[in-house]
Design a protein around this motif. Structure first.
Motif, PDB file in Angstrom:
ATOM      1  N   ILE A  91      34.454  34.916  36.202  1.00 32.91           N
ATOM      2  CA  ILE A  91      35.017  35.521  34.946  1.00 32.91           C
ATOM      3  C   ILE A  91      34.462  35.984  33.614  1.00 32.91           C
ATOM      4  N   ASP A  92      34.133  36.732  33.731  1.00 33.24           N
ATOM      5  CA  ASP A  92      32.937  37.108  32.263  1.00 33.24           C
ATOM      6  C   ASP A  92      33.981  37.856  31.466  1.00 33.24           C
ATOM      7  N   PHE A  93      34.111  36.441  30.855  1.00 35.34           N
ATOM      8  CA  PHE A  93      35.176  36.934  30.076  1.00 35.34           C
ATOM      9  C   PHE A  93      35.012  38.012  28.820  1.00 35.34           C
ATOM     10  N   SER A  94      33.396  38.331  28.345  1.00 35.12           N
ATOM     11  CA  SER A  94      33.122  39.076  27.674  1.00 35.12           C
ATOM     12  C   SER A  94      33.508  40.428  27.996  1.00 35.12           C
ATOM     13  N   LEU A  95      33.530  40.203  29.393  1.00 32.47           N
ATOM     14  CA  LEU A  95      33.913  42.134  30.257  1.00 32.47           C
ATOM     15  C   LEU A  95      35.340  42.113  30.513  1.00 32.47           C
ATOM     16  N   LEU A  96      35.605  40.070  30.191  1.00 35.37           N
ATOM     17  CA  LEU A  96      37.697  40.305  30.015  1.00 35.37           C
ATOM     18  C   LEU A  96      38.004  41.676  28.841  1.00 35.37           C
ATOM     19  N   ASP A 102      36.718  50.781  32.107  1.00 35.66           N
ATOM     20  CA  ASP A 102      35.852  50.729  33.409  1.00 35.66           C
ATOM     21  C   ASP A 102      35.314  49.023  33.744  1.00 35.66           C
ATOM     22  N   GLU A 103      34.632  48.215  32.505  1.00 30.07           N
ATOM     23  CA  GLU A 103      34.491  47.063  32.592  1.00 30.07           C
ATOM     24  C   GLU A 103      35.372  46.047  32.834  1.00 30.07           C
ATOM     25  N   ARG A 104      36.155  46.558  31.699  1.00 33.78           N
ATOM     26  CA  ARG A 104      37.391  45.967  31.565  1.00 33.78           C
ATOM     27  C   ARG A 104      38.270  45.741  33.263  1.00 33.78           C
ATOM     28  N   SER A 105      38.688  46.701  33.717  1.00 33.14           N
ATOM     29  CA  SER A 105      39.459  47.137  34.649  1.00 33.14           C
ATOM     30  C   SER A 105      39.176  45.913  36.314  1.00 33.14           C
ATOM     31  N   LYS A 106      37.674  46.319  36.325  1.00 30.00           N
ATOM     32  CA  LYS A 106      36.937  45.835  37.016  1.00 30.00           C
ATOM     33  C   LYS A 106      37.416  44.120  37.218  1.00 30.00           C
TER      34      LYS A 106
END
Length: 394
Positions: A91-96, A102-106
Motif C-alpha cells: 500500500i502506497d501511503f502517499s496515495l492513501l 481517484d487515487e485515494r479511492s483506488k
C-alpha cells in the motif's frame, strides 16, 4: 517537533553504564487482574525466580545444543513452507492520503483487498524518515546489550505494567520456552520509557508519535473500505486515547533452530500493528494454509490487522496467524508498534455490517483492557482469545 538524532546513534555501540543515577524503569502501580481468564497458571510448575535470558544463554561458551525446556517435540520448522511467488500486498501511503479522489479511492480498494486476502501488507512512502526507523532499531539493540542487572530493573510484575522486560512469552504458563527476549513499553495515551540507554526516550517519543499518525490514516482507510464512515472505527474505539505498545523483540542465533521457536502461531490483539526489523528474516505468515516467509521492503512498515478489526468488521476482515522462527547465524531484532482501542473501550461489530440479521453478531463486546490481560496472562495459542468472545454457532 523536529527530532535531532546524533550520528553516533546510528553506529553500533554498547551502553553498559548509566550516565545518571535514578530508577531506570519506574512503573505506575500494578493494575489488579480483571475480566475472564482462559486458564489459571499452573501452580505445580512455578517459574524460577530468576529466569536466564535467551541472549545470556546463546552467548554461553560452548553452547552446541539447546536446553530441553526450549525444545518442541513437534518440530515447528518442519511444517510446510509455501514457495509461492505471490507477493505480499503493498500500500502506497502517499496515495492513501492523496488529495486526488481517484487515487485515494483506488488505494482504499487495494487496502480492503489486502485486509481480506492477506491480513498483512507492506506500507511504503509513509513519511517516517528512514534514519528515525534505523535509530529506533539501534537503540533497542543497545538496550538488549545492557547488563542483565540493568535490564532486570525493567522486569514487570503484571502484564499491564507500562514497562516490562522478559523472556519467552509468559514463562509462568509456557510449558516450553520461546527463543526470544522482549521489552514492552506503553507509548500512549501516557508515554513511558526506560531511562537507559539515555537516548531511548527522545527517539521513542518521536517515533511512536509519527507511527500513530500513519496508523490513524490506515485505520480510516480500512473503515472506508468496509463501507463505513471514515472515522467510524476511530470513534468506536476512542482512538484519540488508543493504547499504543512498543514491543521490541530479540531473537538470538540458535544452535538448533529446527527445534526451537521465536514465537508460536498467534494473531495480534488490537486494530493495527506496524513492524520494522533489522536485516535478518524470521517472520512467517499463514496464507492459504501454508507458512510464507516475509521479506520486508527496505524503509517500509509491515502492517497487519488485529483481532479488533475482525470484531469491528464482524469477520469480513480476519486477523491472521503469524509466527517467528529462528536461525543459527544471525540475531533478529523486530520492533512492533501495536495499536488498540482505548483501554476502557468495549468494541463490538459495526451495526451497519450486520445487514438486518443476514450476518449475525459474531462477537460479544469486551473492554479492551480485559482482552489484553486475557491474552497476555495465558499462553500464546492461535486465536484462542478471539474464540473466547465469539458467539457460539457463528
Amino acid at each position: 517537533m523536529h527530532l535531532h538524532i546524533p550520528s553516533q546513534f546510528l553506529q553500533s555501540r554498547i551502553v553498559s553504564q548509566p550516565l545518571y543515577r535514578r530508577p531506570r524503569c519506574s512503573h505506575m502501580a500494578a493494575i489488579a487482574p480483571i475480566g475472564p481468564q482462559l486458564s489459571q497458571p499452573s501452580l505445580s510448575h512455578p517459574p524460577p525466580s530468576k529466569l536466564t535470558t535467551v541472549k545470556a544463554l546463546s552467548e554461553s561458551s560452548g553452547l552446541s545444543s539447546i536446553p530441553s525446556i526450549y525444545t518442541f517435540p513437534k518440530q515447528p520448522n518442519h511444517e510446510p513452507v509455501s514457495d509461492t511467488k505471490e507477493p505480499i500486498p503493498t500500500i502506497d501511503f502517499s496515495l492513501l492520503i492523496s488529495s486526488n479522489p481517484d487515487e485515494r479511492s483506488k488505494t482504499i480498494r487495494e487496502l480492503g483487498k489486502a485486509c481480506r486476502d492477506w491480513g498483512f501488507f507492506m506500507v511504503t512512502n509513509h513519511g517516517v524518515p528512514e534514519r528515525m526507523m534505523k535509530a529506533m532499531i539501534e537503540v533497542c539493540r543497545e538496550f538488549f546489550e545492557l547488563t542483565e542487572e540493568e535490564k532486570g530493573e525493567c522486569e514487570g510484575k503484571h502484564v499491564l505494567d507500562p514497562i516490562r522486560y522478559g523472556t519467552s512469552f509468559n514463562p509462568s504458563v509456557d510449558k516450553i520456552l520461546y527463543w526470544r527476549d522482549y521489552l514492552k513499553i506503553f507509548q500512549h495515551p501516557a508515554f513511558h520509557s526506560p531511562s537507559n540507554p539515555p537516548s531511548f526516550r527522545e527517539i521513542a517519543l518521536e517515533y511512536s508519535k509519527r507511527t500513530r499518525e500513519v496508523m490513524k490514516e490506515i485505520v480510516r482507510g480500512i473503515s472506508e473500505s468496509l463501507g463505513l464512515e471514515d472515522k467510524y472505527i476511530e470513534k468506536a474505539s476512542n482512538l484519540e486515547n488508543c493504547l499504543q505498545i512498543m514491543i521490541a523483540n530479540l531473537y538470538p542465533s540458535c544452535p538448533q533452530p529446527e527445534l526451537a521457536m521465536g514465537l508460536p502461531a498467534h494473531s495480534d490483539h488490537g486494530l493495527l500493528t506496524l513492524l520494522i526489523q533489522n536485516d535478518t528474516v524470521g517472520l512467517q505468515v499463514l496464507h492459504k494454509d501454508k507458512w510464507v516467509n516475509i521479506h520486508p521492503i527496505p524503509n517500509s512498515f509491515l502492517a497487519n490487522i488485529g483481532d479488533h478489526i475482525e470484531i469491528l468488521s464482524n469477520r469480513k476482515y480476519k486477523s491472521v496467524l503469524h509466527r517467528a522462527v529462528v536461525n543459527d547465524r544471525d540475531a533478529r531484532i523486530s520492533i512492533a508498534l501495536a495499536h488498540g482501542p482505548a483501554m476502557d473501550a468495549a468494541v463490538s461489530p459495526a451495526p451497519m455490517l450486520l445487514e438486518d440479521g443476514q450476518n449475525p453478531l459474531a462477537y460479544r463486546a469486551m473492554k479492551y483492557k480485559e482482552y489484553v490481560e486475557l491474552q497476555q496472562s495465558n499462553k500464546l495459542d492461535g486465536k484462542s482469545c478471539l474464540e473466547h468472545i465469539r458467539n457460539r454457532g457463528i
